[in-house]
Enzyme design. Sequence first.
Site, PDB file in Angstrom:
ATOM      1  N   ASP A  28     -14.918  49.882  46.772  1.00  0.00           N
ATOM      2  CA  ASP A  28     -16.361  49.938  46.523  1.00  0.00           C
ATOM      3  C   ASP A  28     -17.059  48.877  47.358  1.00  0.00           C
ATOM      4  O   ASP A  28     -17.247  47.741  46.908  1.00  0.00           O
ATOM      5  CB  ASP A  28     -16.613  49.704  45.021  1.00  0.00           C
ATOM      6  CG  ASP A  28     -18.029  50.050  44.596  1.00  0.00           C
ATOM      7  OD1 ASP A  28     -18.669  50.862  45.278  1.00  0.00           O
ATOM      8  OD2 ASP A  28     -18.482  49.506  43.571  1.00  0.00           O
ATOM      9  N   GLU A 107     -24.924  57.512  49.535  1.00  0.00           N
ATOM     10  CA  GLU A 107     -25.908  57.726  48.472  1.00  0.00           C
ATOM     11  C   GLU A 107     -27.256  58.205  48.997  1.00  0.00           C
ATOM     12  O   GLU A 107     -27.768  57.706  49.994  1.00  0.00           O
ATOM     13  CB  GLU A 107     -26.085  56.420  47.686  1.00  0.00           C
ATOM     14  CG  GLU A 107     -26.887  56.587  46.420  1.00  0.00           C
ATOM     15  CD  GLU A 107     -26.437  55.657  45.309  1.00  0.00           C
ATOM     16  OE1 GLU A 107     -27.184  55.524  44.337  1.00  0.00           O
ATOM     17  OE2 GLU A 107     -25.345  55.062  45.410  1.00  0.00           O
ATOM     18  N   LYS A 143     -23.725  60.938  46.973  1.00  0.00           N
ATOM     19  CA  LYS A 143     -23.997  60.283  45.690  1.00  0.00           C
ATOM     20  C   LYS A 143     -25.431  60.554  45.258  1.00  0.00           C
ATOM     21  O   LYS A 143     -26.372  60.355  46.018  1.00  0.00           O
ATOM     22  CB  LYS A 143     -23.782  58.770  45.800  1.00  0.00           C
ATOM     23  CG  LYS A 143     -22.324  58.366  45.786  1.00  0.00           C
ATOM     24  CD  LYS A 143     -22.162  56.860  45.921  1.00  0.00           C
ATOM     25  CE  LYS A 143     -22.319  56.156  44.604  1.00  0.00           C
ATOM     26  NZ  LYS A 143     -21.998  54.707  44.738  1.00  0.00           N
ATOM     27  N   THR A 168     -23.690  59.393  40.205  1.00  0.00           N
ATOM     28  CA  THR A 168     -23.621  57.953  39.944  1.00  0.00           C
ATOM     29  C   THR A 168     -24.639  57.541  38.884  1.00  0.00           C
ATOM     30  O   THR A 168     -25.395  58.361  38.377  1.00  0.00           O
ATOM     31  CB  THR A 168     -23.807  57.169  41.258  1.00  0.00           C
ATOM     32  OG1 THR A 168     -23.509  55.791  41.032  1.00  0.00           O
ATOM     33  CG2 THR A 168     -25.226  57.302  41.799  1.00  0.00           C
ATOM     34  N   PHE A 190     -20.188  54.123  34.840  1.00  0.00           N
ATOM     35  CA  PHE A 190     -20.207  52.682  35.085  1.00  0.00           C
ATOM     36  C   PHE A 190     -19.625  51.929  33.887  1.00  0.00           C
ATOM     37  O   PHE A 190     -20.088  52.093  32.763  1.00  0.00           O
ATOM     38  CB  PHE A 190     -21.642  52.217  35.339  1.00  0.00           C
ATOM     39  CG  PHE A 190     -22.134  52.475  36.734  1.00  0.00           C
ATOM     40  CD1 PHE A 190     -21.711  53.580  37.452  1.00  0.00           C
ATOM     41  CD2 PHE A 190     -23.030  51.608  37.333  1.00  0.00           C
ATOM     42  CE1 PHE A 190     -22.170  53.821  38.743  1.00  0.00           C
ATOM     43  CE2 PHE A 190     -23.505  51.835  38.624  1.00  0.00           C
ATOM     44  CZ  PHE A 190     -23.075  52.943  39.327  1.00  0.00           C
TER      45      PHE A 190
END
Length: 338
Positions: A28, A107, A143, A168, A190
Amino acid sequence: MSSVSPDKRRKMASALNQLKKHTVVVADTGDFNAIEEYKPQDATTNPSLILAAAKMPAYQHLVDQAIKYGIAKGGTEDEQVANTMDKLFVSFGLEILKKVPGRVSTEVDARLSFDKEEMVAKALRIIALYEEAGIGKERVLIKLSSTWEGIQAGRELEEKHGVHCNMTLLFSFAQAVACAEAKVTLISPFVGRILDWYKESTGRKSYEPQEDPGVLSVTKIFNYYKKFGYSTVVMGASFRNTGQVKALAGCDLLTISPSLLAELSQDHSTVTEMLKVDKAKASDLEKIHLDEKDYRWQHNEDQMATEKLSDGIRKFAADAIKLETMIKEKMLNVKNGK
């Protein structure tokens, strides 16, 4: 006290290598020079990570190339900045794909989180930039924020365009159910940000991994998906410590920061598979269906998820604006011959 001698501990596989036996490990970061030694399968980026990497001297050439591209495309200043941003995100993705054998997640601008059509259009633009560079869409995950609109954008991209999506900013069970019903490729629930909220709202300073609210959330989602045979896979994200990571061993994928990958590579404690399909199938979860009204109500009933989703969108949007400001300044310097 551990009963394992230091010599024997050194001979044991690292926690990272043990984890890889149960779970696909993903890096990440936008700092692609930091990931090579950990040999992740995939990598994920977001606007905050790209902003951090774009400030590093090592990556200025990518910023400069993106600005030249944006200027050459012409149009208004806003259009030039937008084209530069798209190019920069894809440029980082292309460099990352030289380091990982699998996929990169790129993203869509968080400011589009409530506009399904614009999210689809931006996603297709990103995919086109990858394809221009010789990278097929099978190596890219788009994303999208897990708003209702984002989830429906994901559904359309998967169904009509064969574009794989990574949903996400996912905090609630309602979000996870809606994503599964939309048949998106992957979700990123998350962990750390859920823990942050509970620590702040309860005043409790610490949680053991097995009672960590973020770990429990991902475990429930994994069990639900596996029990009912959904094709969408689960990639736990946003970790605060290695205990959270190890507590989710067995999850389809886990995306982990370079700092925690480093810790896991130096850790020689035993990693046990915690999430298992057979355990999931034996769980007492019941199948539910959510239309838009049900989704909005159930998500809204989850105070933590409602607050963290809106907060996450605001933070990603703020970092996108910071990156745009940096690009505008550099673009002006280029145009003025500086």
